[in-house]
Motif scaffolding. Structure first.
Motif, PDB file in Angstrom:
ATOM      1  N   LEU A  15       0.817  -1.318   0.035  1.00  0.00           N
ATOM      2  CA  LEU A  15       0.242  -0.310  -0.028  1.00  0.00           C
ATOM      3  C   LEU A  15       0.518   1.420   0.181  1.00  0.00           C
ATOM      4  CD1 LEU A  15      -2.727   1.407   0.012  1.00  0.00           C
ATOM      5  CD2 LEU A  15      -3.033   1.056   2.959  1.00  0.00           C
ATOM      6  N   ASP A  16       1.654   1.076   0.394  1.00  0.00           N
ATOM      7  CA  ASP A  16       2.766   2.465   1.032  1.00  0.00           C
ATOM      8  C   ASP A  16       3.362   2.826  -0.285  1.00  0.00           C
ATOM      9  OD1 ASP A  16       2.472   2.295   3.663  1.00  0.00           O
ATOM     10  OD2 ASP A  16       4.143   2.049   4.057  1.00  0.00           O
ATOM     11  N   LEU A  17       3.969   1.447  -1.098  1.00  0.00           N
ATOM     12  CA  LEU A  17       4.602   1.916  -2.649  1.00  0.00           C
ATOM     13  C   LEU A  17       3.158   2.206  -3.453  1.00  0.00           C
ATOM     14  CD1 LEU A  17       6.862   0.991  -4.098  1.00  0.00           C
ATOM     15  CD2 LEU A  17       6.134  -1.490  -4.741  1.00  0.00           C
ATOM     16  N   LEU A  18       1.992   1.662  -3.424  1.00  0.00           N
ATOM     17  CA  LEU A  18       1.444   2.155  -4.387  1.00  0.00           C
ATOM     18  C   LEU A  18       0.631   3.413  -4.066  1.00  0.00           C
ATOM     19  CD1 LEU A  18      -1.521  -0.585  -4.065  1.00  0.00           C
ATOM     20  CD2 LEU A  18      -0.514  -0.019  -6.584  1.00  0.00           C
ATOM     21  N   ALA A  19       0.698   4.062  -3.094  1.00  0.00           N
ATOM     22  CA  ALA A  19       0.992   5.173  -2.698  1.00  0.00           C
ATOM     23  C   ALA A  19       1.585   6.648  -3.547  1.00  0.00           C
ATOM     24  CB  ALA A  19      -0.079   5.313  -0.957  1.00  0.00           C
ATOM     25  N   GLU A  20       2.516   5.936  -3.007  1.00  0.00           N
ATOM     26  CA  GLU A  20       4.433   6.593  -3.454  1.00  0.00           C
ATOM     27  C   GLU A  20       4.127   7.275  -4.901  1.00  0.00           C
ATOM     28  OE1 GLU A  20       8.629   6.604  -2.677  1.00  0.00           O
ATOM     29  OE2 GLU A  20       7.317   5.374  -1.370  1.00  0.00           O
ATOM     30  N   GLN A  21       3.991   5.163  -5.297  1.00  0.00           N
ATOM     31  CA  GLN A  21       4.145   5.879  -6.388  1.00  0.00           C
ATOM     32  C   GLN A  21       3.644   6.367  -7.545  1.00  0.00           C
ATOM     33  OE1 GLN A  21       4.636   1.805  -8.047  1.00  0.00           O
ATOM     34  NE2 GLN A  21       6.686   1.263  -7.658  1.00  0.00           N
ATOM     35  N   ASP A  22       1.719   6.732  -7.588  1.00  0.00           N
ATOM     36  CA  ASP A  22       1.068   7.188  -7.879  1.00  0.00           C
ATOM     37  C   ASP A  22       0.835   8.946  -7.123  1.00  0.00           C
ATOM     38  OD1 ASP A  22       0.294   5.295  -9.538  1.00  0.00           O
ATOM     39  OD2 ASP A  22      -1.256   4.829  -8.154  1.00  0.00           O
ATOM     40  N   GLY A  23       1.524   9.583  -6.171  1.00  0.00           N
ATOM     41  CA  GLY A  23       1.744  11.394  -5.549  1.00  0.00           C
ATOM     42  C   GLY A  23      -0.057  11.014  -5.210  1.00  0.00           C
ATOM     43  N   ILE A  24      -0.363   9.407  -4.161  1.00  0.00           N
ATOM     44  CA  ILE A  24      -1.935   9.689  -3.523  1.00  0.00           C
ATOM     45  C   ILE A  24      -1.590   9.035  -2.132  1.00  0.00           C
ATOM     46  CG2 ILE A  24      -3.022   9.281  -5.488  1.00  0.00           C
ATOM     47  CD1 ILE A  24      -3.821   6.716  -5.481  1.00  0.00           C
ATOM     48  N   ARG A  32      -9.536   3.495  -4.823  1.00  0.00           N
ATOM     49  CA  ARG A  32      -8.943   3.324  -5.843  1.00  0.00           C
ATOM     50  C   ARG A  32      -8.945   1.389  -6.663  1.00  0.00           C
ATOM     51  NH1 ARG A  32      -4.420   7.458  -8.573  1.00  0.00           N
ATOM     52  NH2 ARG A  32      -5.969   9.360  -7.936  1.00  0.00           N
ATOM     53  N   ALA A  33      -7.691   1.066  -5.544  1.00  0.00           N
ATOM     54  CA  ALA A  33      -7.462  -0.422  -6.063  1.00  0.00           C
ATOM     55  C   ALA A  33      -8.675  -1.273  -5.582  1.00  0.00           C
ATOM     56  CB  ALA A  33      -6.613  -1.026  -4.508  1.00  0.00           C
ATOM     57  N   ILE A  34     -10.031  -0.929  -4.803  1.00  0.00           N
ATOM     58  CA  ILE A  34     -10.627  -1.123  -4.542  1.00  0.00           C
ATOM     59  C   ILE A  34     -12.153  -1.047  -6.350  1.00  0.00           C
ATOM     60  CG2 ILE A  34     -13.426  -1.480  -3.698  1.00  0.00           C
ATOM     61  CD1 ILE A  34     -12.027  -0.612  -1.090  1.00  0.00           C
ATOM     62  N   VAL A  35     -12.092   0.359  -6.026  1.00  0.00           N
ATOM     63  CA  VAL A  35     -13.373   0.421  -7.826  1.00  0.00           C
ATOM     64  C   VAL A  35     -12.818  -0.489  -8.488  1.00  0.00           C
ATOM     65  CG1 VAL A  35     -13.183   2.289  -9.180  1.00  0.00           C
ATOM     66  CG2 VAL A  35     -13.735   2.271  -6.619  1.00  0.00           C
ATOM     67  N   GLU A  36     -10.802  -0.481  -9.013  1.00  0.00           N
ATOM     68  CA  GLU A  36     -10.726  -1.371 -10.230  1.00  0.00           C
ATOM     69  C   GLU A  36     -10.487  -2.711 -10.435  1.00  0.00           C
ATOM     70  OE1 GLU A  36      -6.448   0.196 -10.017  1.00  0.00           O
ATOM     71  OE2 GLU A  36      -6.963   2.216 -10.740  1.00  0.00           O
ATOM     72  N   SER A  37     -10.810  -2.929  -8.547  1.00  0.00           N
ATOM     73  CA  SER A  37     -11.270  -4.602  -8.700  1.00  0.00           C
ATOM     74  C   SER A  37     -12.314  -4.725  -9.065  1.00  0.00           C
ATOM     75  CB  SER A  37     -10.810  -4.963  -7.825  1.00  0.00           C
ATOM     76  OG  SER A  37     -11.122  -6.509  -7.670  1.00  0.00           O
ATOM     77  N   ALA A  38     -13.675  -4.088  -8.286  1.00  0.00           N
ATOM     78  CA  ALA A  38     -14.630  -4.452  -8.962  1.00  0.00           C
ATOM     79  C   ALA A  38     -15.158  -3.709 -10.367  1.00  0.00           C
ATOM     80  CB  ALA A  38     -15.388  -3.007  -8.150  1.00  0.00           C
ATOM     81  N   SER A  39     -13.958  -3.345 -11.199  1.00  0.00           N
ATOM     82  CA  SER A  39     -14.760  -2.668 -12.642  1.00  0.00           C
ATOM     83  C   SER A  39     -13.743  -4.082 -13.221  1.00  0.00           C
ATOM     84  CB  SER A  39     -13.473  -1.481 -12.989  1.00  0.00           C
ATOM     85  OG  SER A  39     -13.397  -1.740 -14.565  1.00  0.00           O
ATOM     86  N   ARG A  40     -13.042  -4.600 -12.603  1.00  0.00           N
ATOM     87  CA  ARG A  40     -12.232  -6.265 -13.923  1.00  0.00           C
ATOM     88  C   ARG A  40     -12.883  -6.861 -13.603  1.00  0.00           C
ATOM     89  NH1 ARG A  40      -7.310  -4.268 -11.119  1.00  0.00           N
ATOM     90  NH2 ARG A  40      -7.670  -5.312 -10.494  1.00  0.00           N
ATOM     91  N   ARG A  41     -13.753  -7.298 -12.564  1.00  0.00           N
ATOM     92  CA  ARG A  41     -14.474  -8.812 -12.215  1.00  0.00           C
ATOM     93  C   ARG A  41     -16.005  -8.030 -12.941  1.00  0.00           C
ATOM     94  NH1 ARG A  41     -14.086 -10.181  -6.308  1.00  0.00           N
ATOM     95  NH2 ARG A  41     -11.845 -10.382  -5.712  1.00  0.00           N
ATOM     96  N   HIS A  42     -16.735  -7.392 -12.769  1.00  0.00           N
ATOM     97  CA  HIS A  42     -17.427  -6.762 -13.789  1.00  0.00           C
ATOM     98  C   HIS A  42     -17.342  -6.553 -15.421  1.00  0.00           C
ATOM     99  CE1 HIS A  42     -21.538  -4.898 -14.962  1.00  0.00           C
ATOM    100  NE2 HIS A  42     -20.690  -4.832 -15.563  1.00  0.00           N
ATOM    101  N   HIS A  43     -15.830  -6.279 -15.385  1.00  0.00           N
ATOM    102  CA  HIS A  43     -15.880  -7.215 -17.482  1.00  0.00           C
ATOM    103  C   HIS A  43     -15.727  -8.046 -17.792  1.00  0.00           C
ATOM    104  CE1 HIS A  43     -13.656  -5.918 -20.933  1.00  0.00           C
ATOM    105  NE2 HIS A  43     -12.940  -6.636 -20.370  1.00  0.00           N
TER     106      HIS A  43
END
Length: 67
Positions: A15-24, A32-43
């Motif tokens: 999580l630290d790495l994700l936040a740091e790399q994305d500057g968030i 974002r991880a939750i939304v992206e995962s739900a979107s991938r599953r729906h797709h």
């Protein structure tokens, strides 16, 4: 809605790495991880359903092509 998220060391580092790399913030990274995962599953579910419909629709043709 407020919640507490408990992570093991490995998940916290990821999580630290994700936040740091994305500057968030870490909170935004989790959101974002939750939304992206739900979107991938729906797709994936949508693609699978369309594939099944295509197979049913073109079953005779596919059988002939397979011979």
């Amino acid at each position: 809605m407020a919640m507490t998220l408990r992570l093991d060391d490995e998940s916290q580092a990821a999580l630290d790495l994700l936040a740091e790399q994305d500057g968030i913030s870490k909170q935004e990274a989790v959101r974002r991880a939750i939304v992206e995962s739900a979107s991938r599953r729906h797709h994936r579910a949508t693609v699978a359903a369309l594939g099944e419909r295509g197979i049913e629709r073109y079953r005779d043709l596919l059988d002939r092509l397979g011979q």
